[in-house]
Motif scaffolding. Structure first.
Motif, PDB file in Angstrom:
ATOM      1  N   LYS B 211       0.817  -1.213   0.000  1.00  0.00           N
ATOM      2  CA  LYS B 211       0.000   0.000   0.000  1.00  0.00           C
ATOM      3  C   LYS B 211       0.850   1.262   0.000  1.00  0.00           C
ATOM      4  CE  LYS B 211      -3.657  -2.078  -0.435  1.00  0.00           C
ATOM      5  NZ  LYS B 211      -4.271  -1.905  -1.755  1.00  0.00           N
ATOM      6  N   ILE B 212       2.131   1.113  -0.281  1.00  0.00           N
ATOM      7  CA  ILE B 212       2.969   2.301  -0.462  1.00  0.00           C
ATOM      8  C   ILE B 212       3.395   2.326  -1.917  1.00  0.00           C
ATOM      9  CG2 ILE B 212       5.101   3.486   0.187  1.00  0.00           C
ATOM     10  CD1 ILE B 212       4.873   2.390   2.930  1.00  0.00           C
ATOM     11  N   VAL B 213       2.868   3.268  -2.670  1.00  0.00           N
ATOM     12  CA  VAL B 213       3.215   3.352  -4.083  1.00  0.00           C
ATOM     13  C   VAL B 213       3.971   4.651  -4.345  1.00  0.00           C
ATOM     14  CG1 VAL B 213       1.259   1.978  -4.836  1.00  0.00           C
ATOM     15  CG2 VAL B 213       1.051   4.455  -4.738  1.00  0.00           C
ATOM     16  N   ALA B 214       4.741   4.670  -5.418  1.00  0.00           N
ATOM     17  CA  ALA B 214       5.567   5.828  -5.697  1.00  0.00           C
ATOM     18  C   ALA B 214       5.283   6.373  -7.082  1.00  0.00           C
ATOM     19  CB  ALA B 214       7.034   5.438  -5.599  1.00  0.00           C
TER      20      ALA B 214
END
Lengths: 325, 353
Positions: B211-214
């Motif tokens: 759930k951590i996108v860049a």
């Protein structure tokens, strides 16, 4: 070519020998083609030399652990690109599977008299126009159109089939699936244009003979036309795959740039090209060398795919020659 | 005949293309020397103040015929690199320059804070306005420990808000960035877990999570937040204001929840003393109404220019930015410099020759 068109002064005698000028021009032209072919080869070697030269310190320092490592920490000087290599191959194969299916279908559709000739031209141009759209536009289109469009379906699949590893996570936004879908559309023109050329270069007689033997339209297509043009179609797939491996900007925007190894289609991931695009502009000295190493790997992968493809194509065409002649 | 002509034509065209590159470049530089008024300044660096710089430079060029300023928003790190290599006339950076970086520039470096900006937490929760995030909540979110919007850490500070039972998607910068530097510097200052974990930097190692996108650049992060329900991410105030994204009010050092705004930004700046080298950091500014994540952004100039006209032009541009330019900072989403800082920066201009 040059000798086939007559100079003005000898227009009355049709079969005059080539003039000195014709001969000179012919030679000059040949020399020129040689020069340009060699320049292309030298350019590739020069790029390899430049990148390789800059990568040497990183290659010496990190060696093989660079390929098997999974962290990327510029501050601590710890680098590994396994997730990126995995992501590059995974996204490209996925894109190739989609674009291969649709590209070859389009090629068949546009060559086998399903449409009036003028419509074929229109359709062909529309498909090829896809190649003219800039990568960034594809990226934005992916963010604003593709992701919202597939999110409900993806999350439904995730809820009901969570036990399948491909659907293990929910799709929050950027991720492998949207990236591959957009990638597939980007390589579609390459696949379809080259397959189309291959299919339309199958001699008409061959198809007529198949019909003559009582084959139906589909039997002719799948039993005769496709096998006869298999080399060309395979070539289109190799080229498409090569392009997918190196695609940068759209992927940097859509893949999620997350350094993790995962088979889930809905997880964010990363690719080598996106890694380079994101980190190169601001890389420090050490990171630059490391990125060059990563670039070298990307080149090696692309080169490997092309050589592998060419080898298969050669074997296939050796097998096919009897059929086409 | 036709064939011969056309091939000659092609050869001619190729020659034109090959040489036009060189000739246009040479005429460019000679043009600069001939016309007395023509001065060209090129710069590159931070994308954080780009909208403002772009506007300043355009307005200045319009008012001063013959002065042309090109600024490319490549990112702070790239700006420092170009500036050190001497490929630009000035650079720009949100992370100023370190002592080592300054030492690498032979012509000397004058750092000039030009404006300040706030890094805000923008979120996408339809129906939720005025979200309040405590220090513990937002460090927890970015550490990947607070993963659902109904987490008590968030819910307790927002009684009455309809928080959805949804995963939190964190959007971060994919590229190396001054905005990340400012944000992580603040997180390191307020959270030990952050300081010992990801730490401070233009890029850091973020926690592993699906759930951590860049996304690349400020606009990439902004676009991703806009398109992702349940997302939160850090961007420059101007980008959030421009796209009308909802911004969270954050708990500051004094324990108050403060919305990002011109006033809260100025409140943060007013409590910080500007040192002589003009490098002031505000990892966690004091003050009742101070917004917690604020940073100056710097213009990097050489102390000595080979062409005195260039130095003069650059000083005139900076003066314009410090006076008339500051008046449009606010509408572009930046915090104007406090009076005493303007005075200090103006005085520092004398060091440029």
């Amino acid at each position: 070519m040059a000798t086939s068109i007559e100079p003005n002064e000898s227009i009355d005698s049709v079969a005059s020998p080539p003039t000195t000028w014709d001969v000179a021009w012919d030679r000059a032209f040949r020399a020129m083609t040689h020069v340009f072919s060699w320049m292309t080869i030298l350019l590739v070697l020069y790029i390899l030399y430049e990148i390789g030269g800059k990568a040497i310190p990183a290659v010496q320092e990190f060696g093989f652990s660079f390929i098997t490592g999974t962290t990327w920490d510029a501050n601590k000087g710890e680098f590994g690109v396994l997730p990126e290599i995995w992501g590059t191959l995974y996204s490209s194969l996925l894109a190739l599977a989609i674009a291969g299916f649709f590209g070859v279908s389009i090629a068949i559709f546009l060559t086998q008299d399903f449409l009036p000739a003028y419509l074929e031209v229109v359709f062909k141009n529309i498909v090829e126009l896809l190649a003219a759209i800039p990568s960034v536009v594809y990226g934005l289109w992916g963010i604003y159109v593709v992701i919202p469009a597939i999110r409900p379906a993806a999350n439904w699949v995730h809820e009901h089939f969570e036990w399948i590893p491909f659907f293990k996570t929910s799709l929050s936004g950027p991720g492998m699936l949207p990236a591959s879908l957009v990638l597939a559309i980007m390589i579609l023109p390459t696949v379809s244009a080259i397959s189309r050329d291959a299919i339309s270069s199958v001699p008409h007689k061959l198809k007529e003979a198949a019909f003559g033997l009582g084959a139906t339209r589909w039997e002719a297509i799948f039993g005769v036309i496709i096998p006869a043009s298999a080399t060309g179609i395979f070539g289109s797939l190799v080229l498409g795959f090569g392009r997918a491996l190196g695609e940068t900007m759209a992927l940097a925007m859509l893949v999620g740039n997350s350094n993790q190894l995962t088979v889930s289609l809905f997880s964010p991931a990363n690719t080598l090209a996106a890694l380079l695009a994101n980190n190169f502009p601001e890389a420090g000295k050490q990171e630059e060398q490391v990125l060059m190493y990563a670039a070298l790997l990307l080149m090696a992968i692309t080169l490997g795919v092309n050589i592998f493809g060419a080898a298969i194509m050669r074997r296939a065409s050796a097998h096919m020659k009897g059929a086409t002649k | 005949m036709r064939w011969r002509n056309s091939s000659l034509f092609v050869a001619g065209l190729t020659a034109c293309l090959l040489f036009s590159g060189c000739s246009s470049r040479s005429s460019d530089s000679s043009g600069g020397a001939d016309a007395a008024d023509n001065v060209k300044l090129t710069g590159s660096g931070a994308s954080f103040p780009f909208p403002l710089y772009d506007r300043w430079f355009k307005e200045y060029s319009r008012a001063h015929y013959g002065v042309q300023i090109d600024y490319q928003a490549k990112g702070s790190g790239a700006g420092i690199k170009d500036f050190t290599n001497g490929t630009v006339d000035f650079g720009a950076s949100d992370a100023a320059m370190s002592d080592e970086e300054i030492a690498a520039v032979g012509a000397g470096v004058q750092l000039l804070p030009m404006t300040a900006g706030e890094v805000v937490l923008a979120y996408n929760l339809p129906g939720v306005e005025g979200l309040k995030l405590s220090r513990e909540a937002y460090t927890g979110i970015f550490l990947g420990k607070v993963t659902n919007w109904t987490d008590p850490l968030i819910a307790d500070a927002n009684p009455g808000a309809k928080l959805p039972d949804e995963d939190i998607t964190v959007v971060r910068r994919a590229d190396s960035s001054g905005t990340t530097f400012v944000f992580t510097q603040h997180l390191s200052a307020i959270s030990e877990a952050w300081a010992n974990g990801p730490g401070t930097g233009k890029t850091v190692v973020w926690p592993d999570s699906d759930k951590i996108v860049a996304s690349p650049k400020n606009d990439g992060v902004t676009a991703t937040i806009t398109q992702t329900p349940g997302a939160i991410g850090y961007i420059e105030y101007g980008y959030a204001k421009l796209t009308k994204l909802a911004m969270a009010s954050l708990e500051n050092k004094a324990g108050n929840f403060v919305m990002p705004s011109l006033e809260s930004g100025q409140a943060a700046l007013s409590n910080v003393e500007m040192p002589a080298d003009l490098r002031a950091w505000l990892p966690d500014p004091p003050g009742e109404q101070a917004f917690p994540i604020v940073s100056y952004t710097w213009l990097l100039c050489y102390k000595k220019y080979e062409d005195p006209k260039q130095a003069e032009a650059l000083k005139a541009v900076v003066k314009y930015c410090l006076t008339d330019g500051q008046k449009i900072s606010d509408e572009m989403g930046y915090v104007p410099l406090p009076e005493d800082v303007v005075a200090k920066v103006t005085a520092a201009l004398d060091a440029i020759q």
